[in-house]
Design a protein around this motif. Sequence first.
Motif: not given
Length: 125
Positions: A49-52, A60-61, A66-69, A102-108
Motif C-alpha cells: 500500500a502507498g499514500i501520498r 493498494y495491491a 478491501g482488507r487493508f487501509t 514529494v514523489r508519488a508512492p510507487g510500487t517498485r
Amino acid sequence: QVQLVESGGGLVQAGGSLRLSCAASGDTFSSYSMGWFRQAPGKEREFVAGIRWSGSSTYYANSVKGRFTISRDNAKNTVYLQMNSLKPEDTAIYYCAAPPPVRAPGTRQSQYDYWGQGTQVTVSS
C-alpha cells in the motif's frame, strides 16, 4: 533524510486484525509519500500500500484491496496500516518505506530511498 521504525506486528488468527505503525524522524515527514511492502519467506519483497505525502491519495495491491487501509497522521509523524480479515498468506515481514520528498508512492522497491527494519506478521490458520 528520514529514519523509519515499524511496530505492531505479531501473531494473529486468520480473520483477525492488526494495525502496524511506522514512526518517522529526521526530515519533514509531511513532504514524504509513504509505502508499505512485505516479504514472505522465499519470496520477493512486494508492494502492499502507498499514500501520498498529503494523504490525498492511497494505493493498494490487488491482494489486499478491501482488507487493508493505509493512513497517516502528519502531526505524529506516523503512517499506519490497518489490516483486517487477515489470511495465512499475509504472513510476512512488513516494511515501511519512503521515496524521495514529494514523489508519488510507487510500487517498485527501487523507487524508495528509506526503509525501516521491518516487523513480523504471522497469521495462523
